[in-house]
Motif scaffolding. Structure first.
Motif, short mmCIF file in Angstrom:
data_model
loop_
_atom_site.label_atom_id
_atom_site.label_comp_id
_atom_site.label_asym_id
_atom_site.label_seq_id
_atom_site.Cartn_x
_atom_site.Cartn_y
_atom_site.Cartn_z
N ILE A 78 0.89 -1.16 0.00
CA ILE A 78 0.00 0.00 0.00
C ILE A 78 0.93 1.20 0.00
O ILE A 78 1.68 1.42 0.95
CB ILE A 78 -0.95 -0.03 1.20
CG1 ILE A 78 -1.81 -1.30 1.11
CG2 ILE A 78 -1.81 1.23 1.23
CD1 ILE A 78 -2.66 -1.56 2.32
N THR A 79 0.90 1.94 -1.10
CA THR A 79 1.95 2.91 -1.38
C THR A 79 1.65 4.34 -0.94
O THR A 79 2.55 5.08 -0.58
CB THR A 79 2.25 2.94 -2.88
OG1 THR A 79 1.03 3.22 -3.58
CG2 THR A 79 2.83 1.62 -3.33
N GLU A 80 0.37 4.74 -1.04
CA GLU A 80 0.06 6.12 -0.71
C GLU A 80 -1.43 6.30 -0.47
O GLU A 80 -2.23 5.41 -0.77
CB GLU A 80 0.55 7.07 -1.80
CG GLU A 80 -0.01 6.80 -3.17
CD GLU A 80 0.67 7.64 -4.25
OE1 GLU A 80 1.23 8.70 -3.92
OE2 GLU A 80 0.62 7.25 -5.41
N ILE A 81 -1.75 7.47 0.05
CA ILE A 81 -3.15 7.87 0.23
C ILE A 81 -3.27 9.28 -0.33
O ILE A 81 -2.50 10.18 0.04
CB ILE A 81 -3.61 7.77 1.70
CG1 ILE A 81 -5.07 8.19 1.83
CG2 ILE A 81 -2.71 8.52 2.64
CD1 ILE A 81 -5.69 7.90 3.17
N ILE A 82 -4.22 9.44 -1.25
CA ILE A 82 -4.46 10.74 -1.88
C ILE A 82 -5.95 11.00 -1.81
O ILE A 82 -6.75 10.18 -2.30
CB ILE A 82 -3.97 10.76 -3.35
CG1 ILE A 82 -2.48 10.46 -3.43
CG2 ILE A 82 -4.30 12.10 -4.00
CD1 ILE A 82 -1.96 10.26 -4.83
N ASP A 83 -6.35 12.13 -1.23
CA ASP A 83 -7.77 12.48 -1.10
C ASP A 83 -8.58 11.33 -0.50
O ASP A 83 -9.64 10.96 -1.02
CB ASP A 83 -8.35 12.89 -2.45
CG ASP A 83 -7.71 14.16 -3.00
OD1 ASP A 83 -7.30 15.02 -2.18
OD2 ASP A 83 -7.60 14.28 -4.23
N ASN A 84 -8.07 10.75 0.57
CA ASN A 84 -8.73 9.65 1.29
C ASN A 84 -8.88 8.37 0.47
O ASN A 84 -9.70 7.52 0.80
CB ASN A 84 -10.09 10.07 1.84
CG ASN A 84 -9.94 11.11 2.93
OD1 ASN A 84 -9.03 11.03 3.75
ND2 ASN A 84 -10.81 12.10 2.93
N THR A 85 -8.11 8.24 -0.60
CA THR A 85 -8.11 7.02 -1.41
C THR A 85 -6.73 6.38 -1.30
O THR A 85 -5.71 7.03 -1.56
CB THR A 85 -8.42 7.33 -2.89
OG1 THR A 85 -9.71 7.93 -2.96
CG2 THR A 85 -8.40 6.07 -3.74
N TYR A 86 -6.72 5.10 -0.91
CA TYR A 86 -5.46 4.36 -0.81
C TYR A 86 -5.09 3.77 -2.16
O TYR A 86 -5.97 3.40 -2.95
CB TYR A 86 -5.61 3.21 0.20
CG TYR A 86 -5.72 3.66 1.63
CD1 TYR A 86 -4.58 3.92 2.39
CD2 TYR A 86 -6.96 3.81 2.24
CE1 TYR A 86 -4.68 4.33 3.70
CE2 TYR A 86 -7.06 4.21 3.56
CZ TYR A 86 -5.92 4.47 4.28
OH TYR A 86 -6.02 4.88 5.58
N TYR A 87 -3.80 3.65 -2.39
CA TYR A 87 -3.26 3.06 -3.63
C TYR A 87 -2.33 1.93 -3.25
O TYR A 87 -1.66 1.99 -2.22
CB TYR A 87 -2.50 4.12 -4.44
CG TYR A 87 -3.42 5.17 -5.01
CD1 TYR A 87 -3.88 5.08 -6.32
CD2 TYR A 87 -3.87 6.23 -4.23
CE1 TYR A 87 -4.73 6.03 -6.85
CE2 TYR A 87 -4.74 7.18 -4.74
CZ TYR A 87 -5.16 7.09 -6.05
OH TYR A 87 -6.02 8.03 -6.56
N ALA A 88 -2.29 0.91 -4.12
CA ALA A 88 -1.43 -0.24 -3.84
C ALA A 88 -0.78 -0.72 -5.13
O ALA A 88 -1.27 -0.44 -6.24
CB ALA A 88 -2.24 -1.37 -3.21
N LEU A 89 0.30 -1.45 -4.96
CA LEU A 89 0.98 -2.11 -6.07
C LEU A 89 1.13 -3.59 -5.75
O LEU A 89 1.42 -3.95 -4.60
CB LEU A 89 2.38 -1.50 -6.30
CG LEU A 89 2.40 -0.04 -6.79
CD1 LEU A 89 3.84 0.49 -6.78
CD2 LEU A 89 1.79 0.07 -8.18
N VAL A 90 0.93 -4.41 -6.76
CA VAL A 90 1.18 -5.84 -6.67
C VAL A 90 2.48 -6.08 -7.44
O VAL A 90 2.56 -5.76 -8.62
CB VAL A 90 0.03 -6.67 -7.30
CG1 VAL A 90 0.36 -8.15 -7.28
CG2 VAL A 90 -1.28 -6.38 -6.59
N TYR A 91 3.50 -6.58 -6.75
CA TYR A 91 4.79 -6.84 -7.38
C TYR A 91 4.84 -8.29 -7.83
O TYR A 91 4.71 -9.21 -7.01
CB TYR A 91 5.94 -6.55 -6.41
CG TYR A 91 6.14 -5.08 -6.19
CD1 TYR A 91 7.02 -4.35 -6.99
CD2 TYR A 91 5.45 -4.40 -5.20
CE1 TYR A 91 7.21 -3.00 -6.80
CE2 TYR A 91 5.62 -3.04 -4.99
CZ TYR A 91 6.50 -2.34 -5.80
OH TYR A 91 6.68 -0.99 -5.61
#
Length: 150
Positions: A78-91
């Motif tokens: 889980i890489t970041e949160i922008i405007d209350n939305t979380y972002y993730a990456l699958v490696y």
């Protein structure tokens, strides 16, 4: 820096009519709540409960495709949160090369649970949680604050 996390629980929040996926640091005390919808909660609950369905659900299909293509999921972050939305990456790794694939955290976690791969949260996400009042809110939670626990 990355914090390795595990799924601590999945709770229904009657105030928002959403589910809260609660992550807890494996070797520490950091926690991270992520509000998710019912379909995402159902996918995670099936995996947590080790429920086998008659036919593959979406995340099972993704697991089957990954296995069929000889691709290996290494970790999710889980890489970041922008405007209350979380972002993730699958490696994923294929033929010795690693590729990062954009994902919603709930989908990445549902996949990680099915594949038994580690879940990480970037320290910036933890820092953001600590500055926006979530830490204090988490400390004051009581079981009666929630509806049904999945």
């Amino acid at each position: 820096m990355l914090f390795q996390m595990k799924v601590e629980g999945l709770l229904f929040d009657p105030r928002s009519s959403m589910y809260i996926l609660l992550l807890k640091e494996v070797q520490g005390s950091e926690t991270l709540p992520i509000w998710i919808g019912k379909p995402e909660a159902d996918a995670i609950a099936l995996s947590l409960g080790k429920v086998v369905t008659q036919r593959p659900m979406t995340h099972d299909l993704i697991r089957n495709i990954i296995d069929g293509l000889s691709v290996k999921v290494m970790r999710i972050v889980i890489t970041e949160i922008i405007d209350n939305t979380y972002y993730a990456l699958v490696y994923v790794e294929q033929n010795g090369s690693e590729v990062a694939i954009d994902s919603r955290p709930s989908d990445a976690i549902a996949l990680a649970l099915r594949l038994s791969v580690p879940i990480y949260v970037d320290e910036r996400v933890i820092e953001h949680k600590n500055t926006d009042g979530l830490e204090e809110w988490l400390k004051n939670l009581k079981p009666e604050d929630f509806g049904k626990v999945m």
